[in-house]
Design a protein around this motif. Structure first.
Motif, PDB file in Angstrom:
ATOM      1  N   TYR A 181       0.852  -1.191   0.000  1.00  0.00           N
ATOM      2  CA  TYR A 181       0.000   0.000   0.000  1.00  0.00           C
ATOM      3  C   TYR A 181       0.886   1.239   0.000  1.00  0.00           C
ATOM      4  CZ  TYR A 181      -3.583  -3.315   1.433  1.00  0.00           C
ATOM      5  OH  TYR A 181      -4.442  -4.381   1.475  1.00  0.00           O
ATOM      6  N   ASP A 198      -7.904   1.788  12.068  1.00  0.00           N
ATOM      7  CA  ASP A 198      -9.226   1.479  11.516  1.00  0.00           C
ATOM      8  C   ASP A 198     -10.194   2.407  12.242  1.00  0.00           C
ATOM      9  OD1 ASP A 198     -11.772   0.562  11.112  1.00  0.00           O
ATOM     10  OD2 ASP A 198     -11.336  -1.545  11.537  1.00  0.00           O
ATOM     11  N   LEU A 205      -7.599  -2.344   5.672  1.00  0.00           N
ATOM     12  CA  LEU A 205      -6.759  -1.810   4.589  1.00  0.00           C
ATOM     13  C   LEU A 205      -7.104  -2.462   3.253  1.00  0.00           C
ATOM     14  CD1 LEU A 205      -3.127  -1.533   6.021  1.00  0.00           C
ATOM     15  CD2 LEU A 205      -4.525   0.308   5.072  1.00  0.00           C
ATOM     16  N   LYS A 210      -9.796  -0.938   1.269  1.00  0.00           N
ATOM     17  CA  LYS A 210      -9.590   0.427   0.779  1.00  0.00           C
ATOM     18  C   LYS A 210      -9.263   0.429  -0.713  1.00  0.00           C
ATOM     19  CE  LYS A 210     -10.454   2.522   4.473  1.00  0.00           C
ATOM     20  NZ  LYS A 210     -11.668   3.323   4.519  1.00  0.00           N
ATOM     21  N   ARG A 211      -9.675   1.483  -1.372  1.00  0.00           N
ATOM     22  CA  ARG A 211      -9.416   1.639  -2.804  1.00  0.00           C
ATOM     23  C   ARG A 211      -8.573   2.888  -3.019  1.00  0.00           C
ATOM     24  NH1 ARG A 211      -9.996  -2.646  -2.477  1.00  0.00           N
ATOM     25  NH2 ARG A 211     -11.742  -3.998  -2.935  1.00  0.00           N
ATOM     26  N   ASP A 219      -9.019   6.530  -1.499  1.00  0.00           N
ATOM     27  CA  ASP A 219      -9.554   6.539  -0.132  1.00  0.00           C
ATOM     28  C   ASP A 219      -8.501   7.103   0.822  1.00  0.00           C
ATOM     29  OD1 ASP A 219     -11.829   5.362  -1.063  1.00  0.00           O
ATOM     30  OD2 ASP A 219     -11.419   3.371  -0.225  1.00  0.00           O
ATOM     31  N   VAL A 275      -6.785   7.081   4.744  1.00  0.00           N
ATOM     32  CA  VAL A 275      -6.579   6.224   5.914  1.00  0.00           C
ATOM     33  C   VAL A 275      -5.793   7.033   6.946  1.00  0.00           C
ATOM     34  CG1 VAL A 275      -5.475   4.098   6.755  1.00  0.00           C
ATOM     35  CG2 VAL A 275      -6.563   4.118   4.499  1.00  0.00           C
TER      36      VAL A 275
END
Ligand SMILES: Cc1cc2nc3c(=O)[nH]c(=O)nc-3n(C[C@H](O)[C@H](O)[C@H](O)COP(=O)(O)OP(=O)(O)OC[C@H]3O[C@@H](n4cnc5c(N)ncnc54)[C@H](O)[C@@H]3O)c2cc1C
Length: 264
Positions: free
Chosen positions: A23, A45, A86, A89-90, A93, A95
């Motif tokens: 990521y 999260d 995670l 997630k795209r 997005d 975080v």
């Protein structure tokens, strides 16, 4: 990146193995690198207010270059709270991350040879450490990394490790171990077949890896990171970061003392 959580955009996701992903997060503005490895960041999260630590594996080639993005190699567990968060997630997005937090401070030139023992995602701190140490021309410390995984398909980040080894053959040795070698794995490495060993990290493997070719003495420091079972067998259970507990297991039987073993 501030000490508090801040929201960062996910800019790329790449699959590394069956269940691990890389990521990439962009920082709002570049930050100075922490002085030394090993450091991690917290990922939250925000739906459940749970946070876990991850070890960035991207390190600039020079010490003075700022960091503009963070790359986290994460294994997704079927029931893992933050790793699954995670995984859902795209790109685009946001975080919440915070850090950097020092996990353990590597000191250049303190040891002639350091033995690194990694299992599964435990390779991430080793890769970060190797990037820091090998790019430093004033550091002549040599490293042997033994990297164990479930199968020959599960050595995430092996391309980065192989590249480092090719760039620094006089300072880095790599030994891959797989509990299971697959049919496709036997064709790996340009058809030369699986070049690593099979099984877990045994005493023979550690004995062999601990001694640099032509050297008499064993590595004076062992750094290890991996699943609980591996830690328990090799060095004794890790209690906490602040108090990792005494060295037990295989390394104790080999004569390694508490001050010669780092349980990450
Ligand atoms: C300093 C530090 C750095 C870390 N760096 C990384 C990293 O770079 N990449 C990475 O993938 N992880 C890393 N971890 C582990 C990470 O912080 C989480 O523990 C992991 O992602 C699981 O979190 P989760 O919320 O998904 O699972 P949880 O909800 O906490 O657990 C769910 C399930 O996963 C299992 N599980 C959790 N952790 C492990 C494990 N280590 N081995 C086997 N089973 C496990 C549990 O037994 C449970 O069944 C690091 C941990 C520390 C302390």
């Amino acid at each position: 990146m501030p000490e508090q959580f801040c929201s960062l955009p996910l800019t790329d996701v790449a699959q590394l193995t069956d269940d691990t992903y890389l990521y990439t997060f962009a920082l709002a503005r570049p930050i100075a690198q922490p002085d030394s490895a090993v450091w991690s960041v917290w990922v939250k999260d925000d739906t459940l207010q749970a946070a876990r630590r991850y070890t960035p594996v991207n390190v600039p080639d020079t010490a003075d270059a700022p960091i503009s993005h963070l790359q986290l190699a994460v294994r997704v567990y079927p029931d893992g709270q933050v790793s699954r968060f995670l995984w859902r997630k795209r790109i685009g997005d946001h975080v919440e991350l915070c850090g950097p937090k020092l996990t353990w401070k590597y000191q250049a030139q303190k040891h002639r040879h350091v033995l690194l023992l990694a299992g599964g995602t435990g390779v991430t701190p080793m890769l970060q450490l190797l990037h820091y140490a090998l790019r430093d021309p004033s550091d002549s410390t040599r490293f042997t990394l033994v990297y164990a995984a479930r199968s020959d398909q599960d050595h995430m980040l092996s391309a980065d490790l192989d590249r480092l080894q090719q760039q620094h053959p006089e300072r880095l040795r790599l030994r891959y171990l797989a509990e299971r070698v697959t049919q496709s794995g036997s064709n790996k490495k340009d058809g030369r077949g699986w070049q690593g060993g099979t099984g877990r990290i045994t005493q023979d493997e550690v004995e062999h890896a601990a001694t640099w070719p032509e050297e008499q003495q064993r590595a004076s420091l062992v750094v290890l990171c991996g699943p609980d079972g591996m830690m328990h067998a090799l060095a004794g259970r890790k209690r906490t970061d602040a108090d990792p507990g005494p060295v037990n297991g295989l390394l104790a039987r080999m004569g390694y003392r508490d001050d010669q073993v780092v349980k990450l």
